[in-house]
Design an enzyme around this catalytic site. Structure first.
Site, PDB file in Angstrom:
ATOM      1  N   SER A 248      -5.318  24.383  24.474  1.00 20.30           N
ATOM      2  CA  SER A 248      -5.967  25.042  25.519  1.00 20.30           C
ATOM      3  C   SER A 248      -7.422  25.379  25.393  1.00 20.30           C
ATOM      4  O   SER A 248      -7.809  25.642  24.124  1.00 20.30           O
ATOM      5  CB  SER A 248      -5.156  26.379  25.885  1.00 20.30           C
ATOM      6  OG  SER A 248      -5.873  27.031  27.039  1.00 20.30           O
ATOM      7  N   LYS A 303       2.637  26.018  24.917  1.00 16.23           N
ATOM      8  CA  LYS A 303       1.567  25.719  26.062  1.00 16.23           C
ATOM      9  C   LYS A 303       1.927  25.817  27.195  1.00 16.23           C
ATOM     10  O   LYS A 303       1.221  26.037  27.988  1.00 16.23           O
ATOM     11  CB  LYS A 303       1.096  24.410  25.397  1.00 16.23           C
ATOM     12  CG  LYS A 303      -0.136  23.703  26.231  1.00 16.23           C
ATOM     13  CD  LYS A 303      -1.369  24.646  26.622  1.00 16.23           C
ATOM     14  CE  LYS A 303      -2.640  24.220  26.845  1.00 16.23           C
ATOM     15  NZ  LYS A 303      -2.261  23.501  28.410  1.00 16.23           N
ATOM     16  N   HIS A 306       1.924  29.148  28.409  1.00 17.24           N
ATOM     17  CA  HIS A 306       0.656  29.666  28.733  1.00 17.24           C
ATOM     18  C   HIS A 306       0.105  29.176  30.054  1.00 17.24           C
ATOM     19  O   HIS A 306      -0.794  30.055  30.699  1.00 17.24           O
ATOM     20  CB  HIS A 306      -0.262  29.045  27.419  1.00 17.24           C
ATOM     21  CG  HIS A 306      -1.601  28.919  27.651  1.00 17.24           C
ATOM     22  ND1 HIS A 306      -2.231  28.172  28.639  1.00 17.24           N
ATOM     23  CD2 HIS A 306      -2.649  29.786  27.061  1.00 17.24           C
ATOM     24  CE1 HIS A 306      -3.464  28.305  28.674  1.00 17.24           C
ATOM     25  NE2 HIS A 306      -3.827  29.454  27.757  1.00 17.24           N
ATOM     26  N   ASN A 307       0.256  28.142  30.432  1.00 20.32           N
ATOM     27  CA  ASN A 307      -0.301  27.529  31.509  1.00 20.32           C
ATOM     28  C   ASN A 307       0.369  28.175  32.763  1.00 20.32           C
ATOM     29  O   ASN A 307      -0.313  28.343  33.851  1.00 20.32           O
ATOM     30  CB  ASN A 307       0.075  26.045  31.862  1.00 20.32           C
ATOM     31  CG  ASN A 307      -0.890  25.225  30.782  1.00 20.32           C
ATOM     32  OD1 ASN A 307      -1.610  25.944  30.158  1.00 20.32           O
ATOM     33  ND2 ASN A 307      -1.116  24.052  31.430  1.00 20.32           N
ATOM     34  N   GLU A 310      -1.290  31.436  33.248  1.00 20.37           N
ATOM     35  CA  GLU A 310      -2.809  30.850  33.707  1.00 20.37           C
ATOM     36  C   GLU A 310      -2.385  30.864  35.259  1.00 20.37           C
ATOM     37  O   GLU A 310      -3.398  31.234  36.103  1.00 20.37           O
ATOM     38  CB  GLU A 310      -3.007  29.597  32.895  1.00 20.37           C
ATOM     39  CG  GLU A 310      -4.506  28.876  33.541  1.00 20.37           C
ATOM     40  CD  GLU A 310      -4.628  27.525  32.909  1.00 20.37           C
ATOM     41  OE1 GLU A 310      -4.866  26.601  33.744  1.00 20.37           O
ATOM     42  OE2 GLU A 310      -4.644  27.706  31.614  1.00 20.37           O
TER      43      GLU A 310
END
Length: 602
Positions: A248, A303, A306-307, A310
């Protein structure tokens, strides 16, 4: 002879602009027939005439060979094949000219490296924005890196950038995959940065044909974690190692230091990957923004979450911007100033800072008529799938994520532009929408309330994302260290924020924390924003301004802090129409009732 012909054909091809397409194909086919005919003739001569003349044929072309050529007069022999001292060097020059002409015709730059002894520490395959920048990052940290791409143009672009940045000594570019692989020190390590799905499988199939047992493939793209598990198992049969590593930070992060989330075999990570990734990752006060995540596809999974966070964070910021603009009446410049101020407080983050800069960007298109670019951008948001994956897997795990889900829904609604335009002409906004703040609220008051609402909503978004990781870790035996995950998100990545210091501290106190809202420090922050949060949501509702992520965050918060919800009625309905059963609060067990008989009302 073939070398001379190839040189002449190559020269003809490039000197005549009219020779292109079909004519070029015809030229090359003719050349192929000529070379092929020579080869067939030689083979026919070799096997029809037999050994009697074989040595003599060799003697003509190889200088200083005794035999049949001794009977040929020197003047004739020298006329045919040149003086003895020059024959071999002349032949070698012709062969090399032919080879170079062949490379030139295929479009190979003479500056592209050819594999020799393996010298590179790691390879990068896939030279899009992320791959190119990651390769330059590696080279800038004094590692030797080889690069390769399916389309040659990106290889040359990367090499040119390396030269411009003074990194050409540490970066070797290859067009040929075998040369690329051969340039890597064993065990070879290759980071793949290509589009998820079929392109990754195609790359793996190609590399698995040329790699050796013990070599390591690293998928640095956004991939569904189960695909990573499947690929690792498949490559294990060929004794190849496979790591799924989320990366990222966007293009700048890749170039100057990303946050990285590798998962897979820990021994492979420790011995073959760790020294490089710890050096190229973003650096914060308590270390490099990379850590071993866990087994299998856990790195890709972290990940993905995480997105998902986001998605929620970006939508919440967009809703704050909407309120400041359409309720407060602030200009883009004034809103940018507000975000700059927030950047100095608990909302400090990469996305808040980025937003302030985005709002001030001028439209540099001559036909655009000036003004800020953000006002000229169509209100349709794109996406690549990780937000959807996050919501889907949260549902599979039974983890509520309404903030993240509403952010995903908002992107879907934004895509219905034509429908929204038509609906806007039919479904009018409430009369109160004509007013701005009202009720004696000043701009400063509004800015303060929105700041508090945004902070509380962001904490809720992180709480939902970390709850997914907690549940996934338990069900899939990943043993995720949530404090470490929060730590590596503090630098390099898109969701880096000062709030992650408190989140890291919360999981350091209790790595089994079921929900961040149970942490005393974070709970105090949310409680402090309670009143302003409610006023902002109510104000938006009264004015017909949808703030789905902020509203969903408040709904989640209110539901999580209630001891009793109306779910008892829903469960009674389920039993009444489907005999699904229910539990009681006053005795253990599962019960069913006959709902066709009811007590009459008094």
């Amino acid at each position: 002879l073939p070398g001379d012909i190839f040189e002449r054909m190559y020269s003809e091809f490039h000197s005549s602009p009219s020779i292109r397409g079909p004519r070029a194909t015809m030229v090359m086919r003719s050349l192929a027939w000529m070379v092929g005919s020579l080869a067939i003739s030689f083979v026919a001569l070799r096997y029809s005439v037999g050994p009697l003349f074989t040595s003599n044929i060799k003697a003509v072309f190889i200088p200083n060979t005794k035999g049949f050529t001794a009977a040929i007069p020197a003047t004739v022999r020298n006329t045919l094949v040149g003086p003895p001292s020059s024959r071999r060097s002349s032949m070698l020059r012709k062969v090399e000219r032919g080879r170079q002409a062949s490379r030139n015709f295929r479009g190979e730059s003479p500056f592209i490296a050819r594999a020799a002894e393996p010298t590179s520490d790691i390879g990068v395959y896939g030279l899009g924005t992320m791959g190119q920048n990651l390769a330059l990052n590696i080279a800038s940290k004094d590692f030797k890196v080889s690069v390769h791409n399916r389309s040659p143009g990106k290889v040359e672009d990367t090499e040119q950038r390396a030269k411009l940045e003074g990194l050409e000594e540490n970066l070797n570019a290859y067009r040929d995959m075998k040369d690329f692989v051969s340039s890597l020190k064993p065990p070879r390590r290759i980071v793949m940065l290509v589009k998820a799905g079929a392109p990754v499988d195609a790359a793996i199939d190609q590399f698995s044909e040329v790699l050796q047992p013990g070599d390591v493939l690293i998928d640095g793209g956004n991939e569904w974690y189960e695909k990573t598990d499947e690929r690792a198992e498949r490559l294990k049969q060929k004794q190849l190692k496979y790591i799924g590593m989320g990366i990222s930070g966007g293009s700048d992060g890749a170039r100057y230091g990303p946050s990285m989330m590798p998962g897979g075999d820990k021994d492979v990570y420790d011995h073959h990957i760790k020294p490089i990734v710890e050096t190229i990752a973003a650096q914060v006060g308590d270390g490099a923004c990379v850590t071993y995540i866990g087994p299998g596809g856990s790195g890709n999974y972290v990940k993905m979450v995480h997105n998902g966070i986001e998605y929620g964070d970006m939508q919440l910021i967009a809703e704050a911007y909407d309120l400041l603009k359409n309720v407060g009446g602030l200009s883009n410049g004034e809103i940018a100033t507000v975000f700059d101020t927030w950047q100095k407080g608990p909302l400090s983050s990469f996305l808040v800072e980025l937003t302030a800069n985005v709002l001030l960007k001028e439209d540099d298109e001559a036909a655009g008529g000036g003004g800020q670019l953000v006002d000229k951008i169509l209100d349709k948001t794109g996406m690549k799938g990780t937000g959807k994956w996050t919501v889907i897997d949260a549902l599979e795990l039974g983890v509520p994520v309404p903030t993240i889900a509403s952010a995903f829904d908002s992107r879907l609604i934004s895509g219905l532009k034509d429908q929204r335009v038509k609906t806007a002409g039919i479904l009018k906004r409430p009369n109160s929408a004509a007013s701005t703040m009202g009720d004696g609220i000043s701009k400063a008051d509004l800015v303060d309330m929105i700041e508090q609402a945004l902070l509380a909503s962001k904490i809720v978004a992180y709480a939902q994302g970390m709850s997914i990781l907690t549940k996934a870790s338990a069900e899939r035996n990943w043993d995720l260290d949530l404090a470490e995950i929060a730590r590596i998100w503090k630098g390099g990545c898109i969701i880096r924020a000062s709030l992650l210091d408190q989140i890291q501290a919360a999981f350091t106190r209790d790595n089994n924390l079921a929900n961040l809202l149970l942490d005393p420090e974070l709970a105090t922050m949310v409680l402090g924003a309670d009143s302003a949060w409610r006023k902002v949501v109510a104000m938006a509702s009264e004015r017909g301004i949808g703030i789905p992520a902020m509203s969903a965050s408040l709904g989640y918060y209110d539901s999580m802090r209630r001891e009793r919800l109306p779910a008892n009625l829903v469960q009674a309905q389920r039993d009444a129409f489907g005999a699904h059963g229910y539990e009681r609060v006053d005795m253990p067990g599962t019960f069913n009732s006959d709902w066709t008989t009811t007590t009459s009302q008094s």
